[in-house]
Enzyme design. Structure first.
Site, PDB file in Angstrom:
ATOM      1  N   ASN A 152       0.872  -1.169   0.000  1.00 13.15           N
ATOM      2  CA  ASN A 152       0.000   0.000   0.000  1.00 13.15           C
ATOM      3  C   ASN A 152       0.913   1.224   0.000  1.00 13.15           C
ATOM      4  O   ASN A 152       1.497   1.560   1.024  1.00 13.15           O
ATOM      5  CB  ASN A 152      -0.885  -0.031   1.250  1.00 13.15           C
ATOM      6  N   LYS A 204       0.118   4.288  -0.419  1.00 17.02           N
ATOM      7  CA  LYS A 204      -0.525   5.508   0.102  1.00 17.02           C
ATOM      8  C   LYS A 204      -0.269   6.673  -0.866  1.00 17.02           C
ATOM      9  O   LYS A 204      -0.278   6.470  -2.074  1.00 17.02           O
ATOM     10  CB  LYS A 204      -0.027   5.786   1.523  1.00 17.02           C
ATOM     11  N   HIS A 208      -9.628   1.164   4.370  1.00 17.56           N
ATOM     12  CA  HIS A 208      -8.366   1.321   5.105  1.00 17.56           C
ATOM     13  C   HIS A 208      -8.592   2.295   6.273  1.00 17.56           C
ATOM     14  O   HIS A 208      -9.359   3.248   6.149  1.00 17.56           O
ATOM     15  CB  HIS A 208      -7.279   1.853   4.162  1.00 17.56           C
ATOM     16  N   GLU A 268      -6.996   4.704   7.370  1.00 16.74           N
ATOM     17  CA  GLU A 268      -6.782   6.126   7.056  1.00 16.74           C
ATOM     18  C   GLU A 268      -7.988   6.691   6.308  1.00 16.74           C
ATOM     19  O   GLU A 268      -8.308   7.871   6.454  1.00 16.74           O
ATOM     20  CB  GLU A 268      -5.478   6.299   6.254  1.00 16.74           C
ATOM     21  N   GLU A 287      -5.731  -4.865  10.366  1.00 14.10           N
ATOM     22  CA  GLU A 287      -4.758  -3.798  10.552  1.00 14.10           C
ATOM     23  C   GLU A 287      -5.080  -3.043  11.838  1.00 14.10           C
ATOM     24  O   GLU A 287      -5.869  -2.086  11.814  1.00 14.10           O
ATOM     25  CB  GLU A 287      -4.794  -2.840   9.363  1.00 14.10           C
ATOM     26  N   GLY A 312       2.037   2.407  10.719  1.00 18.24           N
ATOM     27  CA  GLY A 312       2.983   3.519  10.594  1.00 18.24           C
ATOM     28  C   GLY A 312       3.634   3.925  11.901  1.00 18.24           C
ATOM     29  O   GLY A 312       4.283   4.962  11.985  1.00 18.24           O
ATOM     30  N   SER A 344       3.043  -2.021  10.366  1.00 16.62           N
ATOM     31  CA  SER A 344       4.487  -2.084  10.624  1.00 16.62           C
ATOM     32  C   SER A 344       5.098  -3.445  10.280  1.00 16.62           C
ATOM     33  O   SER A 344       5.969  -3.937  11.014  1.00 16.62           O
ATOM     34  CB  SER A 344       4.797  -1.680  12.067  1.00 16.62           C
TER      35      SER A 344
HETATM   36  P1  PGA Z   1       2.598   0.397   7.653  1.00 17.45           P
HETATM   37  O1  PGA Z   1       1.185   0.619   6.952  1.00 17.45           O
HETATM   38  O2  PGA Z   1       3.172  -0.890   7.129  1.00 17.45           O
HETATM   39  O3  PGA Z   1       3.422   1.601   7.257  1.00 17.45           O
HETATM   40  O4  PGA Z   1       2.345   0.332   9.122  1.00 17.45           O
HETATM   41  C1  PGA Z   1       0.307  -0.466   6.708  1.00 17.45           C
HETATM   42  C2  PGA Z   1      -0.949   0.021   6.050  1.00 17.45           C
HETATM   43  O5  PGA Z   1      -1.368   1.149   6.320  1.00 17.45           O
HETATM   44  O6  PGA Z   1      -1.557  -0.696   5.233  1.00 17.45           O
END
Ligand code: PGA
Length: 270
Positions: A24, A26, A110, A112, A182, A188, A228
């Site tokens: 992903n 983003k 997601h 976000e 998630e 993140g 992460s």
């Molecule tokens: P990350 O993000 O691996 O940077 O924690 C995962 C995601 O948002 O799908």
């Protein structure tokens, strides 16, 4: 319970759940940066046929990346879409537009999107139905916030998110659905769920799929872990009974690190 690289011994169903490692990206990478990534990345994973690999770039990179991926065994997905085929929805992209480009997968809900763009379980349900209607493979993201985990609400939150996402979905067309667990507190932040936490959450999601759809679909539905994921934890996560791959943000932006995740996840499954 012991957590080790022996999922094959625990789960005879997992043969039908091919490992899926998804990136992903983003709001990162221009079209040129996206295709340059693929040029460096693909040689590193072209032997890795035990896993399906999916790249989800920003909308603007989809045409170039779909084109570049055509001759390579890498899938390309969108990070979001609207549920309607067309209409007065400024700034949105429809499932028809995605399939016309050759996009095969789409991330739905997601955290976000839920946090910054007011997505709800209800819009997730609408998008999931639209994805299935247009033969896009949906990856439905669910996960609890830190305060929900601390208040012992993780099970309720996951059950509710999964059950609303699957409301009025006909089991006969539900086989392509993929879920991604998630935990919001792990995205993140550098904080990964421990294998125990991740396995327990995946089991809850699988049980809810059994209730909302059918036990057979629960056994065959892939559930990815996201939050992460890095080269050094991909193996210990992907060896778990109910973890069928990873959804990777930050560590997927660099070809070498994402390729290492693919290799280590495969090692975890064998
Ligand atoms: P990350 O993000 O691996 O940077 O924690 C995962 C995601 O948002 O799908």
């Amino acid at each position: 319970m012991q957590y080790c690289c022996c999922r094959g011994l625990w789960n005879t169903d997992n043969n039908m759940r091919k490992l899926l490692i998804a990136a992903n990206w983003k709001m990162y990478k221009t079209p040129n940066e996206s295709t340059a990534f693929l040029t460096s990345f693909f040689p590193l994973v072209k032997q890795s046929t035990q896993a399906e690999i999916l790249l989800c770039p920003a909308m603007t990179s989809l045409p170039a990346l779909v084109d570049a991926a055509r001759s390579r065994s890498v899938f390309v997905g969108a990070q979001n879409m609207h549920w309607k085929n067309e209409g007065a929805f400024t700034g949105e992209t429809s499932p028809v537009m995605l399939t016309a480009l050759g996009v095969t997968h789409v991330l739905i809900g997601h955290s976000e999107r839920r946090q910054y763009f007011a997505e709800t379980d209800t819009t997730v349900n609408l998008k999931l139905k639209a994805a299935l209607a247009h033969s896009l493979i949906p990856i439905v993201c669910v996960g609890e916030k830190l305060e929900e985990r601390e208040a012992n609400l993780t099970n309720n939150v996951l059950e509710l998110q999964v059950s609303i996402a699957l409301e009025r979905i006909d089991p006969a067309i539900a086989a392509p659905i993929v879920f991604a667990y998630e935990p919001v507190w792990a995205i993140g932040t550098g904080r990964t769920a421990t294998p125990e936490i991740a396995q327990e959450a995946h089991k809850i999601i699988r049980n809810q799929i059994a209730q909302s759809l059918t036990p057979a679909l629960a056994a065959s539905t892939r559930i990815l872990y996201g939050g992460s994921v890095k080269p050094d934890n991909a193996k210990s996560l992907c060896c778990l009974e109910d973890i069928d791959g990873a959804l990777v943000g930050g560590a997927s932006l660099e070809p070498k690190s994402f390729a290492e995740i693919v290799h280590n996840a495969i090692a975890g499954q064998s």
